[in-house]
Design a protein around this motif. Structure first.
Motif, mmCIF file in Angstrom:
data_model
loop_
_atom_site.group_PDB
_atom_site.id
_atom_site.type_symbol
_atom_site.label_atom_id
_atom_site.label_comp_id
_atom_site.label_asym_id
_atom_site.label_seq_id
_atom_site.Cartn_x
_atom_site.Cartn_y
_atom_site.Cartn_z
ATOM 1 N N LYS A 180 0.844 -1.200 0.000
ATOM 2 C CA LYS A 180 0.000 0.000 0.000
ATOM 3 C C LYS A 180 0.876 1.247 0.000
ATOM 4 O O LYS A 180 2.048 1.187 0.395
ATOM 5 N N TYR A 181 0.286 2.369 -0.405
ATOM 6 C CA TYR A 181 1.049 3.615 -0.302
ATOM 7 C C TYR A 181 0.354 4.615 0.615
ATOM 8 O O TYR A 181 -0.868 4.675 0.697
ATOM 9 N N TYR A 182 1.208 5.375 1.300
ATOM 10 C CA TYR A 182 0.757 6.368 2.276
ATOM 11 C C TYR A 182 1.316 7.719 1.847
ATOM 12 O O TYR A 182 2.509 7.820 1.523
ATOM 13 N N ILE A 183 0.457 8.724 1.851
ATOM 14 C CA ILE A 183 0.870 10.048 1.390
ATOM 15 C C ILE A 183 0.999 10.977 2.594
ATOM 16 O O ILE A 183 0.019 11.232 3.305
ATOM 17 N N VAL A 184 2.220 11.450 2.841
ATOM 18 C CA VAL A 184 2.424 12.435 3.911
ATOM 19 C C VAL A 184 2.366 13.822 3.260
ATOM 20 O O VAL A 184 3.277 14.211 2.535
ATOM 21 N N ASP A 185 1.281 14.512 3.491
ATOM 22 C CA ASP A 185 0.982 15.853 2.971
ATOM 23 C C ASP A 185 0.641 15.837 1.479
ATOM 24 O O ASP A 185 1.281 15.137 0.683
ATOM 25 N N THR A 186 -0.351 16.642 1.157
ATOM 26 C CA THR A 186 -0.825 16.726 -0.229
ATOM 27 C C THR A 186 -0.625 18.160 -0.716
ATOM 28 O O THR A 186 -1.586 18.900 -0.899
ATOM 29 N N GLY A 187 0.633 18.555 -0.866
ATOM 30 C CA GLY A 187 0.932 19.909 -1.342
ATOM 31 C C GLY A 187 0.378 20.127 -2.741
ATOM 32 O O GLY A 187 0.183 19.169 -3.505
ATOM 33 N N ASN A 188 0.123 21.392 -3.074
ATOM 34 C CA ASN A 188 -0.452 21.683 -4.380
ATOM 35 C C ASN A 188 0.422 21.146 -5.513
ATOM 36 O O ASN A 188 1.631 21.210 -5.459
ATOM 37 N N ARG A 189 -0.229 20.601 -6.512
ATOM 38 C CA ARG A 189 0.349 20.001 -7.724
ATOM 39 C C ARG A 189 0.872 18.577 -7.495
ATOM 40 O O ARG A 189 1.339 17.937 -8.427
ATOM 41 N N SER A 190 0.821 18.052 -6.262
ATOM 42 C CA SER A 190 1.355 16.713 -6.018
ATOM 43 C C SER A 190 0.473 15.629 -6.633
ATOM 44 O O SER A 190 0.975 14.591 -7.083
ATOM 45 N N THR A 191 -0.851 15.869 -6.685
ATOM 46 C CA THR A 191 -1.737 14.869 -7.280
ATOM 47 C C THR A 191 -1.424 14.690 -8.761
ATOM 48 O O THR A 191 -1.513 13.585 -9.300
#
Ligand code: ZN
Ligand code: ZN
Length: 359
Positions: free
Chosen positions: A81-92
């Motif tokens: 599985k993957y875990y995302i630490v922080d979703t800063g702008n443009r990261s998606t």
């Protein structure tokens, strides 16, 4: 000279033939089909083979604008599985471009609620839902995370209705598109976020005063470990929770560059930007201090991210890293979007690859 002119003429004729050929609809059809098939099948399943922990920078910058870097985002992959630490702008955009399979999302973990850490939360939720996430998205964070999740949910409520109306409930079930906030209270300086099989994730307090609370995260999986600092000054808790870690992803603000920017704005009479530059200098960590943290914690590899200001070219990277080698001669990497570290289980090895170069 004759041979040269003859060669140039031949190349021009060949180019003209290629340009003419790609105008033919049937040729375009073949080329398009190949391109679509190549992009659709280019899913990085190798990242999810359960023989290693992997960590990728999905955003290496901070609020200052720069090309080719998203704001703060770290993807940790463990146990499939993957875990995302922080979703800063443009990261998606990065994650979608790299075709990270949404079916494998574990959770989002937020360090604090500055916009350069949460800007893409709504986009991440919407994109992974549309791409086939199997259930609601869990968002962990310190006190305040419920308010943030509630706000994004409200802002995207109409879009969610549109998507379901357009594609049908079978494809986009609103129950799956939800985010679920999990607010964690620090017990002293830390809290256990989750334990899932061999994976343990802890949250620890850092110092980003006056932002309170601000936290970092430590991931442990089958003897390998990754720590993400979040935004902080050089602080004892980061050293404590990074002890003997394989990889420390630490923020870095090049104070000597920001000081120059402050002086520049002062000389131009720009009091607002002068004050902002002055204010940010004392609630972040310089690259030299981050190197000290890594040394004091006996970390194997230090990766600098959340770069302030993010270097736009190689020369600027040298300026940014000034003095770091004097403190830590090896085991330091200046982060970039796509930088991936592979930590095979049962070894001390750390390999690097550039995920972005595949796309
Ligand atoms: Zn930040
Ligand atoms: Zn911050």
């Amino acid at each position: 000279m004759k041979i040269f002119l003859y060669s140039v003429g031949l190349i021009a004729v060949a180019l003209a033939a290629v340009v003419t050929t790609v105008q033919i609809p049937s040729v375009q059809g073949i080329l398009l089909e190949r391109e679509v098939a190549q992009r659709a099948s280019n899913i990085p399943e190798d990242l999810f083979v359960d023989d290693a922990v992997r960590v990728t920078l999905c955003g290496s910058a901070a609020p200052m604008p720069v090309r080719d870097r998203a704001a703060a985002c770290v993807m940790v992959i463990a146990g499939g599985k993957y875990y995302i630490v922080d979703t800063g702008n443009r990261s998606t955009n990065n994650l979608a471009l790299w075709r990270i399979p949404s079916a494998r999302v574990g959770a989002v973990l937020l360090t604090h609620f500055h916009s350069d850490h949460i800007g893409d939360l709504g986009e991440f939720n919407m994109t992974t839902w549309a791409q086939g996430r199997p259930g609601p998205l869990t968002v962990y964070g310190p006190k305040g995370v419920e308010q943030v999740v509630e706000g994004f949910t409200r802002a995207y409520a109409l879009d969610s209705l549109y998507r379901t109306a357009h594609h049908g409930k079978e494809i986009l079930d609103p129950a799956v598109g939800k985010m679920v906030a999990r607010e964690l209270t620090l017990d002293g300086d830390s809290a256990v976020v989750l334990e899932d099989g061999d994976l343990k994730v802890q949250m620890f307090r850092v110092n980003h005063s006056p932002i309170e609370p601000a936290v970092g995260y430590r991931f442990d999986y089958k003897g390998r470990s990754v720590v993400v600092s979040g935004d902080t000054t050089k602080v004892e808790t980061t050293i404590k929770f990074s002890q003997n870690a394989d990889v420390l992803i630490h923020e870095g603000l090049a104070r000597h560059i920001v000081k120059r920017m402050e002086k520049h704005f002062a000389s131009k009479g720009d009091k607002r930007l002068e004050k902002i530059m002055l204010d940010i200098e004392d609630y972040h960590t310089s690259p030299i201090e981050a190197a000290e943290v890594a040394n004091e914690a006996n970390v194997k590899e230090l990766v600098l991210y959340h770069l302030v200001p993010a270097p736009p070219h190689a020369l600027a990277e040298w300026f940014f890293m000034r003095g770091v080698k004097d403190i830590r001669s090896a085991g330091v990497t200046l982060g970039y979007d796509g930088l991936t570290l592979v930590l095979p289980v049962g070894s001390n090895e750390i390999r690097q690859l550039n995920l972005d170069a595949r796309y």
